[in-house]
Each structure stands twice: as structure tokens, then as C-alpha cells.
Design an enzyme around this catalytic site. Structure first.
Site, short mmCIF file in Angstrom:
data_model
loop_
_atom_site.label_atom_id
_atom_site.label_comp_id
_atom_site.label_asym_id
_atom_site.label_seq_id
_atom_site.Cartn_x
_atom_site.Cartn_y
_atom_site.Cartn_z
N HIS A 1 0.86 -1.22 -0.06
CA HIS A 1 0.20 0.05 -0.03
C HIS A 1 0.85 1.24 -0.11
CE1 HIS A 1 -2.86 3.07 1.44
NE2 HIS A 1 -3.75 2.20 1.24
N HIS B 1 -12.78 4.54 2.04
CA HIS B 1 -13.30 5.69 2.86
C HIS B 1 -14.49 6.13 2.35
CE1 HIS B 1 -8.68 6.31 4.28
NE2 HIS B 1 -9.20 5.13 4.69
N TYR C 1 -14.61 4.61 7.75
CA TYR C 1 -15.20 3.21 7.15
C TYR C 1 -16.83 3.26 7.61
CZ TYR C 1 -10.61 1.76 5.77
OH TYR C 1 -9.50 1.94 4.99
C1 DNO Z 1 -6.54 3.23 6.02
C2 DNO Z 1 -5.94 2.25 5.16
C3 DNO Z 1 -4.54 1.52 5.56
C4 DNO Z 1 -4.32 0.36 4.92
C5 DNO Z 1 -2.81 -0.06 5.39
C6 DNO Z 1 -2.54 -1.33 4.39
O1 DNO Z 1 -7.68 3.73 5.58
O2 DNO Z 1 -5.89 2.54 3.65
O3 DNO Z 1 -4.66 1.73 6.82
O4 DNO Z 1 -5.13 -0.69 5.17
O5 DNO Z 1 -1.97 0.67 5.35
O6 DNO Z 1 -1.62 -2.10 5.21
#
Ligand code: DNO
Length: 388
Positions: free
Chosen positions: A240, A349, A365
């Protein structure tokens, strides 16, 4: 693309039957109760997978199988932790769950200063305010040398803020930056932690002397060791991007844009070493042309996060409506639907809207906000397929 949704497990107030109703096909989830660094047992993976399948859905992506700090900074126990990581991957491979999202951000996963920024129409979005962040860094953490990372103008605003900020506002800022956004992602600091700032400072200390080059070496070391098990089971690792994609709190960050991504993919040139294409995170860096990045890297993308941001000249950024902002999801979805219709995508999101507030959802979320975004993205995908 496959429509997926990040689900936080059996205690998530948003249930699998609810997700069926809104057209979700695949689930993105993790064994959230297992502490970072511990092995994920095969039986638990299978039980979780069966539970998801019993609702007519599939477990499409693991987000995340977290990488322990010690692997990132290269601590004395890193080999032991990598061994455990490999066993978890092997168990996931045996169970047939083969897309694994992770990140390589030191200490802090994603960063926001305001989790419910008033949009003026009754909804709220996530916001990163540079002055508030600089205040946290220079006045709350009191990090040595922090001032050098900000302009004189920002520091002057920090000094102004110091005259009016209340203790409660300071606590909220701490809570937003290092507690609420971190705990639920298997982060270092959990809700209820008594002295989050002291704990956070101790974590920052672990990275003394670790620069971008060292972090890159450690990432390469990790990837080289896990590639054999990925090859054996056909597991796609997808890193990510850093959120936001820039250096923060004196910590090195190495997944910030084109040159970084190219470096990672070339350092371990194996298709199983791939990318989570998080349009939102990438879009928060003015140096990134999101659609251009997708056009370049799509063959090594294994998972897509669809979200957008608005970036302001003063360094603030805000999460935008999914059809607007600088991620340009309209062109991005058209490109990905053409090149990689096989990919799982999830709406990333969503705003807090309707009765989302107060439900205790993890920041970003929400239910209605994400459902609204999924509907927008579903429309984009349908249009892209139709026009193909
Ligand atoms: C937040 C997410 C991150 C993601 C991590 C993956 O909303 O996009 O916390 O899950 O970085 O490892």
C-alpha cells in the site's frame, strides 16, 4: 473489476447480509484479533473463509497481514518474525486466499488530523491540516529538529495556535493522529492506551539512523525472503502506498510515487511482488499523476483502492467526493476496466452521512458514505464496460 468491501469481522456492525444487499461480491478483511507478529493458524483462516462464503461472498483480499516494526527497521528478531510471516502466508495459500495487502510505513500507518471535518452540508470527511500536524510534531511530541521540516509560515501559525488551543483539543489531536486511525489497522497504539505519546516516542526512537536507503534495503530483504512461498502458492503481495505520500515526523517513507514504486518492483522483479493501487493516497501528493501511474504500473497491480483527495496550496488535504478531486477516478476506472478487469477494487473511505455519525465505525469506514461511493464507482465501471 470485482466489487469488494473492507469488513472488520464478526463484530463489525455492518454485517455480511447487509453487504449482499448493496451488491458487494468480495470481502477484504484480516484476522484482526491476532496480534501483529503472530502466526495466522490455518484452522482460523479456514473457519473465517467459510463464514464469509456461507453468506454468498468470497474472501478476496487480506488487508492487512501487518509487517512488524522490527522487520521494517531491521531489528535483531527480524528473521524470526519473517519466518512467522512466511508460515501465515503458507496457511493463507493453502486456504486459497491469495491477495495480500500490507504496508511498509514506519510507526505511523495513515495520517489525518480531523476525522469529522464539517463539509457544510451535514456530512463530514477526513482532513489533514498541516498546521495542526506541525503543532503535534513540534509542541506535543517535541521531536528534536522537527522545526526544520516546516516553513517559517507554518511555524508562525503553530505559534498562533498555541495561544488558543485547549487541553481537550490537544487530546483530540493526539487521538486522531496516533490512536483512532491506528488501532483498528493492527497498529502500534490501541484505543485505551494510557500514555500514547510516550509510547509513540519510544517507537520513533527505533528508527534513529534509519534513512530511506536502509528502509529500502530492509524491504528488499523481506520481499526476497517471502517470494519463494508466494511463488509456491501463487500469492500476490501488494504494498500500500504511503498515506500521505511524503516524509512525516522524520521517518523515512519509501512508497511515495513513481520512482519509489519503480524501485520496489525492480528490486524484486517478480509478478508476486506487486502494488495496491490506492488512488487516494497517491493523489494526496502533488507530484503524482494518478492515472499516469496506473498506465505505467497496471501489470503489477493486484488490488485497487478507489478514493480521491483535494489538495490545498497550504499543504492541507481533504478526502473528496469519489467522482471529484485530483485522483480522477473517472479516467482511472476506464483505464483499469480496460486493462485489468480481473482486479478486486474497493471503495476506500466514505463521508459520514445520514445516520453514520455516532455508530462507532472506524474512521473512514462509514456505512452510508461508503455505500454511496460504491454506487458511484459501480456506475463508472458499468459505463466503462459499456463504452469499451
Ligand atoms: C486506511 C488504510 C490503511 C491500509 C494499510 C494497508 O484506511 O488504507 O490503513 O489498510 O496501510 O496495510
Amino acid at each position: 473489476m470485482e466489487k469488494t468491501w473492507r469488513w472488520f469481522g464478526k463484530n463489525d456492525k455492518i454485517t455480511l447480509p447487509m453487504l449482499r444487499q448493496i451488491g458487494v461480491e468480495g470481502i477484504v478483511s484480516a484476522l484482526h484479533h491476532i496480534p501483529n507478529g503472530e502466526v495466522w493458524p490455518l484452522e482460523e483462516i479456514e473457519e473465517y473463509k467459510n463464514y464469509i462464503e456461507s453468506h454468498g461472498l468470497r474472501w478476496s483480499v487480506v488487508e492487512s497481514l501487518p509487517v512488524s516494526e522490527s522487520i521494517k527497521y531491521g531489528g535483531p528478531d527480524r528473521d524470526e518474525l519473517i519466518e512467522k510471516y512466511i508460515v501465515s502466508l503458507e496457511n493463507l495459500g493453502k486456504a486459497g486466499v491469495k491477495t495480500i495487502c500490507y504496508n511498509f510505513m514506519p510507526v505511523l500507518d495513515w495520517a489525518r488530523t480531523d476525522l469529522a471535518h464539517d463539509m457544510g452540508d451535514g456530512t463530514a470527511a477526513l482532513y489533514f491540516d498541516l498546521v495542526q500536524f506541525a503543532y503535534f510534531d513540534t509542541r506535543i511530541l517535541c521531536r528534536e529538529g522537527a522545526e526544520a521540516d516546516y516553513t517559517a509560515e507554518t511555524l508562525a501559525k503553530v505559534a498562533e495556535l498555541d495561544k488558543t488551543i485547549t487541553e481537550e483539543e490537544k487530546d483530540n489531536l493526539i487521538d486522531s493522529i496516533i490512536v483512532k486511525t491506528q488501532g483498528f489497522v493492527n497498529g502500534n497504539i490501541k484505543e485505551g492506551e494510557e500514555a500514547p505519546v510516550a509510547k509513540f516516542k519510544a517507537l520513533l526512537k527505533l528508527y534513529e539512523g534509519i534513512d530511506r536507503d536502509r528502509l529500502r534495503e530492509n524491504m528488499k530483504y523481506f520481499l526476497e525472503r517471502i517470494m519463494p512461498v508466494c511463488n509456491r502458492y501463487g500469492i500476490n503481495m501488494c504494498v500500500h502506498p504511503d498515506d500521505p505520500p511524503r516524509q512525516l515526523l522524520g521517518l523515512p517513507r519509501i512508497v511515495t510515487g513513481k520512482e519509489d514504486i519503480r524501485w520496489i518492483l525492480d528490486a524484486v522483479d517478480d509478478v508476486h511482488n506487486g502494488l495496491t493501487f490506492c488512488a487516494g493516497s497517491l493523489s494526496a501528493g502533488m507530484h503524482n499523476d494518478v492515472v499516469g501511474l496506473a498506465a505505467e504500473f497496471y501489470p503489477r497491480v493486484h488490488f485497487v483502492h478507489l478514493r480521491s483527495t483535494e489538495v490545498f496550496p497550504n499543504g492541507d488535504f481533504m478526502e473528496a467526493d469519489h467522482l471529484r478531486g485530483r485522483a480522477n477516478l473517472i479516467d482511472l476506472v476506464a483505464l483499469l476496466e480496460e486493462k485489468r478487469p480481473d482486479l478486486p477494487m474497493r471503495p476506500d473511505h466514505g463521508k459520514l452521512m445520514l445516520d453514520d455519525a455516532g455508530k462507532g465505525y472506524n474512521p473512514g469506514y462509514s456505512f452510508h458514505g461508503r455505500m454511496f461511493a460504491l454506487a458511484q464507482l459501480d456506475g463508472l465501471m458499468a459505463a466503462a464496460k459499456h463504452l469499451k
